[in-house]
Scaffold this motif. Structure first.
Motif, PDB file in Angstrom:
ATOM      1  N   ASN A 165      -5.373   3.678  -7.433  1.00 39.83           N
ATOM      2  CA  ASN A 165      -5.465   3.330  -6.006  1.00 39.83           C
ATOM      3  C   ASN A 165      -4.085   2.907  -5.522  1.00 39.83           C
ATOM      4  O   ASN A 165      -3.196   2.567  -6.303  1.00 39.83           O
ATOM      5  CB  ASN A 165      -6.548   2.273  -5.761  1.00 39.83           C
ATOM      6  N   LEU A 176     -11.143  -2.012   4.573  1.00 38.50           N
ATOM      7  CA  LEU A 176     -11.353  -2.797   3.354  1.00 38.50           C
ATOM      8  C   LEU A 176     -10.607  -4.114   3.520  1.00 38.50           C
ATOM      9  O   LEU A 176      -9.458  -4.122   3.938  1.00 38.50           O
ATOM     10  CB  LEU A 176     -10.806  -2.019   2.146  1.00 38.50           C
ATOM     11  N   ASN A 177     -11.285  -5.199   3.203  1.00 35.35           N
ATOM     12  CA  ASN A 177     -10.662  -6.510   3.375  1.00 35.35           C
ATOM     13  C   ASN A 177      -9.821  -6.832   2.140  1.00 35.35           C
ATOM     14  O   ASN A 177     -10.340  -7.290   1.131  1.00 35.35           O
ATOM     15  CB  ASN A 177     -11.781  -7.548   3.575  1.00 35.35           C
ATOM     16  N   ILE A 178      -8.512  -6.585   2.231  1.00 39.89           N
ATOM     17  CA  ILE A 178      -7.652  -6.752   1.047  1.00 39.89           C
ATOM     18  C   ILE A 178      -7.008  -8.143   1.088  1.00 39.89           C
ATOM     19  O   ILE A 178      -5.808  -8.285   1.328  1.00 39.89           O
ATOM     20  CB  ILE A 178      -6.587  -5.633   0.973  1.00 39.89           C
ATOM     21  N   ALA A 206      -5.088  -8.817  -3.234  1.00 43.09           N
ATOM     22  CA  ALA A 206      -4.659  -7.466  -3.598  1.00 43.09           C
ATOM     23  C   ALA A 206      -4.753  -7.224  -5.103  1.00 43.09           C
ATOM     24  O   ALA A 206      -5.141  -6.139  -5.546  1.00 43.09           O
ATOM     25  CB  ALA A 206      -3.235  -7.235  -3.107  1.00 43.09           C
ATOM     26  N   ILE A 256      -8.465  -6.608  -6.040  1.00 43.25           N
ATOM     27  CA  ILE A 256      -9.001  -5.339  -5.508  1.00 43.25           C
ATOM     28  C   ILE A 256      -8.349  -4.142  -6.201  1.00 43.25           C
ATOM     29  O   ILE A 256      -9.001  -3.137  -6.473  1.00 43.25           O
ATOM     30  CB  ILE A 256      -8.845  -5.285  -3.978  1.00 43.25           C
ATOM     31  N   GLU A 257      -7.068  -4.281  -6.528  1.00 39.23           N
ATOM     32  CA  GLU A 257      -6.418  -3.193  -7.266  1.00 39.23           C
ATOM     33  C   GLU A 257      -7.161  -2.928  -8.574  1.00 39.23           C
ATOM     34  O   GLU A 257      -7.473  -1.785  -8.922  1.00 39.23           O
ATOM     35  CB  GLU A 257      -4.941  -3.527  -7.540  1.00 39.23           C
ATOM     36  N   ILE A 299       0.881  -1.169   0.000  1.00 41.14           N
ATOM     37  CA  ILE A 299       0.000   0.000   0.000  1.00 41.14           C
ATOM     38  C   ILE A 299       0.916   1.214   0.000  1.00 41.14           C
ATOM     39  O   ILE A 299       1.861   1.293   0.786  1.00 41.14           O
ATOM     40  CB  ILE A 299      -0.925   0.053   1.228  1.00 41.14           C
ATOM     41  N   ILE A 348      -2.895   0.375  -4.014  1.00 39.28           N
ATOM     42  CA  ILE A 348      -2.388  -1.005  -3.993  1.00 39.28           C
ATOM     43  C   ILE A 348      -1.392  -1.159  -5.135  1.00 39.28           C
ATOM     44  O   ILE A 348      -1.700  -0.854  -6.289  1.00 39.28           O
ATOM     45  CB  ILE A 348      -3.527  -2.037  -4.161  1.00 39.28           C
ATOM     46  N   GLN A 397      -1.321  -8.722   6.551  1.00 38.87           N
ATOM     47  CA  GLN A 397      -2.378  -8.424   5.572  1.00 38.87           C
ATOM     48  C   GLN A 397      -2.462  -6.920   5.342  1.00 38.87           C
ATOM     49  O   GLN A 397      -2.508  -6.139   6.314  1.00 38.87           O
ATOM     50  CB  GLN A 397      -3.734  -8.957   6.060  1.00 38.87           C
ATOM     51  N   LEU A 435      -6.334   2.502   2.787  1.00 34.88           N
ATOM     52  CA  LEU A 435      -5.883   2.505   1.389  1.00 34.88           C
ATOM     53  C   LEU A 435      -6.199   3.848   0.724  1.00 34.88           C
ATOM     54  O   LEU A 435      -7.365   4.215   0.576  1.00 34.88           O
ATOM     55  CB  LEU A 435      -6.609   1.382   0.633  1.00 34.88           C
ATOM     56  N   GLY A 482      -3.844  -3.268   4.618  1.00 30.68           N
ATOM     57  CA  GLY A 482      -5.049  -2.470   4.812  1.00 30.68           C
ATOM     58  C   GLY A 482      -5.721  -2.600   6.164  1.00 30.68           C
ATOM     59  O   GLY A 482      -6.699  -1.923   6.428  1.00 30.68           O
TER      60      GLY A 482
END
Ligand code: 5RP
Length: 224
Positions: free
Chosen positions: A198, A177-179, A182, A185-186, A95, A200, A127, A134, A129
């Motif tokens: 973003n 946010l549950n990353i 990655a 989500i990116e 991040i 990530i 983990q 983020l 985030g």
């Protein structure tokens, strides 16, 4: 007991350890932040041909040291990019964006053969985030629309008051946010209209992390 007096001493040690991974006499991509600032102060010894800066702040600092800063459009690639991170995990996903420079950082990193990440061990996480929200850079008119989409994804966006990026945009910091994935989500967040970038960095992750721990410097590679 730690080898280092404080966090700044760790940042300095990580910066010193990075030098051997960077090109001598070449063109280097340079990140933004307090850790990279320690590295910038050491760069004269690499006798760089030039540097590509990831922010106006970094460009100013490089120029003060007499290092030529060139526009990214003048180069087709870079041997290396060096930067800090707000969080980094064992996959060397990161991040970034605590300093609001994430977009230019991601752009400059994308043309480098190698991403060297320098951090103290407070940045190393299981983990992404959970502790650090983020950051996402957003076109100002889309701020509320993007925030609603982020809420639908399960995040809790906060407007970073008073911050305008080098690109004239605003920052939303997404909490909770549950990353877990990655990479996914990116891509998902980048697809929201109005999002510029973003924070990530998984599609372009680090190639090596130089981590200053209480016991000394560790060079960590990605665990697949
Ligand atoms: C700036 C960044 C920085 O790399 C990140 O915030 C780490 O900064 P520092 O070295 O000061 O902790 O992403 O946008």
């Amino acid at each position: 007991m730690s080898l280092y007096a404080n966090q700044d001493a760790k940042k300095q040690a990580a910066a010193e350890a990075a030098l051997k991974h960077l090109p001598y006499g070449g063109i280097l991509g340079v990140g933004t932040g307090s850790t990279v600032n320690f590295l910038i102060d050491l760069l004269p010894q690499l006798e760089l041909e030039a540097a590509v800066a990831s922010s106006e702040a970094t460009a100013q600092r490089l120029k003060k040291l007499g290092i030529e800063v060139i526009d990214m459009n003048q180069v087709s690639g870079l041997d290396a990019y060096v930067d800090g991170a707000d969080e980094i995990d064992r996959h060397l996903h990161m991040i970034k964006g605590g300093g609001a420079a994430l977009t230019r950082e991601k752009i400059v990193a994308s043309i480098a053969k190698k991403f060297v990440c320098i951090v103290d061990d407070s940045k190393w996480v299981d983990q992404l985030g959970l502790d650090f929200p983020l950051p996402i850079e957003v076109i100002p008119m889309a701020r509320s629309a993007v925030a609603r989409k982020i809420v639908a994804l399960g995040g809790d966006p906060a407007y970073r008051e008073g911050v305008v990026t080098d690109n004239g945009n605003v920052i939303l910091d997404i909490h909770h946010l549950n990353i877990l994935n990655a990479l996914e989500i990116e891509k998902t967040i980048n697809n929201i209209p109005g999002v510029v970038t973003n924070g990530i960095f998984a599609i372009n992750k680090a190639d090596i992390a130089i981590v200053a721990t209480n016991q000394g410097i560790e060079e960590r590679l990605s665990v697949l």
